[in-house]
Motif scaffolding. Structure first.
Motif, PDB file in Angstrom:
ATOM      1  N   LYS A   1     -20.136  96.074 -52.453  1.00  0.00           N
ATOM      2  CA  LYS A   1     -20.463  94.712 -52.884  1.00  0.00           C
ATOM      3  C   LYS A   1     -19.215  93.863 -53.016  1.00  0.00           C
ATOM      4  O   LYS A   1     -18.122  94.352 -53.171  1.00  0.00           O
TER       5      LYS A   1
ATOM      6  N   ASP B   1     -27.416  93.592 -43.660  1.00  0.00           N
ATOM      7  CA  ASP B   1     -26.280  93.831 -44.548  1.00  0.00           C
ATOM      8  C   ASP B   1     -24.955  93.703 -43.805  1.00  0.00           C
ATOM      9  O   ASP B   1     -23.938  93.370 -44.414  1.00  0.00           O
TER      10      ASP B   1
ATOM     11  N   ASP C   1     -24.160  89.790 -44.126  1.00  0.00           N
ATOM     12  CA  ASP C   1     -23.198  89.655 -45.218  1.00  0.00           C
ATOM     13  C   ASP C   1     -21.752  89.882 -44.801  1.00  0.00           C
ATOM     14  O   ASP C   1     -20.833  89.324 -45.398  1.00  0.00           O
ATOM     15  N   LYS C   2     -21.527  90.758 -43.831  1.00  0.00           N
ATOM     16  CA  LYS C   2     -20.171  91.094 -43.411  1.00  0.00           C
ATOM     17  C   LYS C   2     -20.182  91.537 -41.955  1.00  0.00           C
ATOM     18  O   LYS C   2     -21.246  91.827 -41.396  1.00  0.00           O
TER      19      LYS C   2
ATOM     20  N   HIS D   1     -32.725  89.568 -42.733  1.00  0.00           N
ATOM     21  CA  HIS D   1     -31.369  89.580 -43.265  1.00  0.00           C
ATOM     22  C   HIS D   1     -30.767  90.957 -43.037  1.00  0.00           C
ATOM     23  O   HIS D   1     -31.392  91.982 -43.320  1.00  0.00           O
TER      24      HIS D   1
END
Length: 264
Positions: free
Chosen positions: A264, A34, A101-102, A32
C-alpha cells in the motif's frame, strides 16, 4: 494523467477508435486493476506465475498478448510486448485509460561491468535514453536531447528496495543504458561504455517517462541475463548459470511482483 498524455490519446482516438485496451489486450475499461505489468518477452506463464496465481489469457497476437493475473483478491493487467522503447510507448499508451494503482516493468538486462551475475535482480538508479522515441512524448519532437538521463520514481524504488530487504531478497540499484538496437549495440559497445552505466537494455527510459505522464507509481525490475564484461551470454550458459538465472527470474522476480502489487 498529465495534459500531454490526455492530448496524445485524444489524437489517437481521433484517427483510430475508442476502447483500445479491450481491442488490443482484452482488458475491461470498467474494471479496476491493482497494477499494470509491462513485460517485453515475458508472459506470466514463462516466469511460472501460474504456480502461484490464476491466469486468464485475454488476447494473443503475433508478438503481443494480454493476461489477467489474479491472487488473493488482487487483479493484475499484464501486457506482453515486443522489445524496444517504441513498442513500450505504443502499448502502454493503449492501456493508459485503464484504471490501475501502479505500474511494474519486468525484463531481462545485460551487465556491462564485473560483479553482476546471471539471475541478479536490479532496478534502475537512472536510465540513459540511447534512442529518440521518448522525444515523441514531449511537446515538440524538436526538443530531442541526445542520451538524455531519465530518473525513476525514487520513492517507489526505495519502497520496493525495502520490500525486497524485508523478505530476504537482493535487489540492487544500477544505472542503465537503453539501446535502440540489440544487433548494433555490440559494434558501439566501447562508446556505450563511455557512459559508465552498469547495465544495458531497451525500454526503461521510455517506461519511466510514460509512468510520469500517467502519474502512477512505477518500478522496473530487471533480471541479469548476460554479462559482456564477464563473458557470459544468453545462448551459451552453463547449467549452473542457467539455474541461477531461472531462480532469479522464476522465484525472486515473481515474489517481488506479487509483494509490490500487494503493498500500500
Amino acid at each position: 494523467m498529465k495534459k500531454i498524455m490526455v492530448d496524445i490519446m485524444e489524437k489517437v482516438h481521433e484517427y483510430n477508435t475508442d476502447d483500445l485496451a479491450n481491442i488490443v489486450f482484452g482488458f475491461d475499461k470498467n474494471e479496476h486493476y491493482d497494477a499494470l505489468v509491462v513485460a517485453p518477452g515475458y508472459t506470466p506463464y514463462k516466469i511460472k506465475m501460474d504456480g502461484k496465481c490464476k491466469i486468464t489469457t485475454l488476447r494473443e497476437g503475433a508478438y503481443i498478448a494480454g493476461y489477467l493475473v489474479e491472487k488473493d483478491n488482487m487483479k493484475i493487467a499484464w501486457i506482453l510486448t515486443a522489445s524496444s522503447d517504441t513498442n513500450l510507448i505504443d502499448h502502454v499508451a493503449v492501456c493508459s485509460e485503464l484504471s490501475f494503482d501502479k505500474m511494474i516493468f519486468i525484463g531481462a538486462v545485460g551487465a556491462l561491468k564485473q560483479g553482476f551475475e546471471l539471475g541478479d535482480l536490479c532496478t534502475p538508479s537512472y536510465s540513459i535514453a540511447g534512442g529518440c522515441a521518448h522525444t515523441f512524448l514531449k511537446e515538440s519532437i524538436k526538443d530531442y536531447i541526445p542520451f538524455e538521463k531519465i530518473e525513476p520514481d525514487h520513492a517507489m524504488v526505495d519502497k520496493v528496495l525495502g520490500i525486497a530487504a524485508e523478505n530476504g531478497y537482493k535487489l540492487r540499484k544500477a544505472s542503465v543504458f537503453c539501446t535502440p538496437s540489440m544487433a548494433a549495440e555490440y559494434y558501439h559497445l566501447d562508446e556505450i561504455k563511455e557512459f559508465d552505466t552498469d547495465l544495458i537494455e531497451m525500454e526503461t527510459a521510455a517506461f519511466y517517462m510514460m509512468a510520469d505522464l500517467l502519474e502512477v507509481p512505477a518500478i522496473a525490475l530487471l533480471v541479469v541475463s548476460d554479462n559482456s564484461a564477464a563473458g557470459t551470454n544468453v545462448f551459451m550458459r552453463t547449467d549452473e548459470e542457467q539455474d541461477k538465472y531461472n531462480y532469479g527470474r522464476n522465484e525472486v522476480l515473481t515474489e517481488l511482483i506479487l509483494k509490490t502489487v500487494a503493498s500500500k
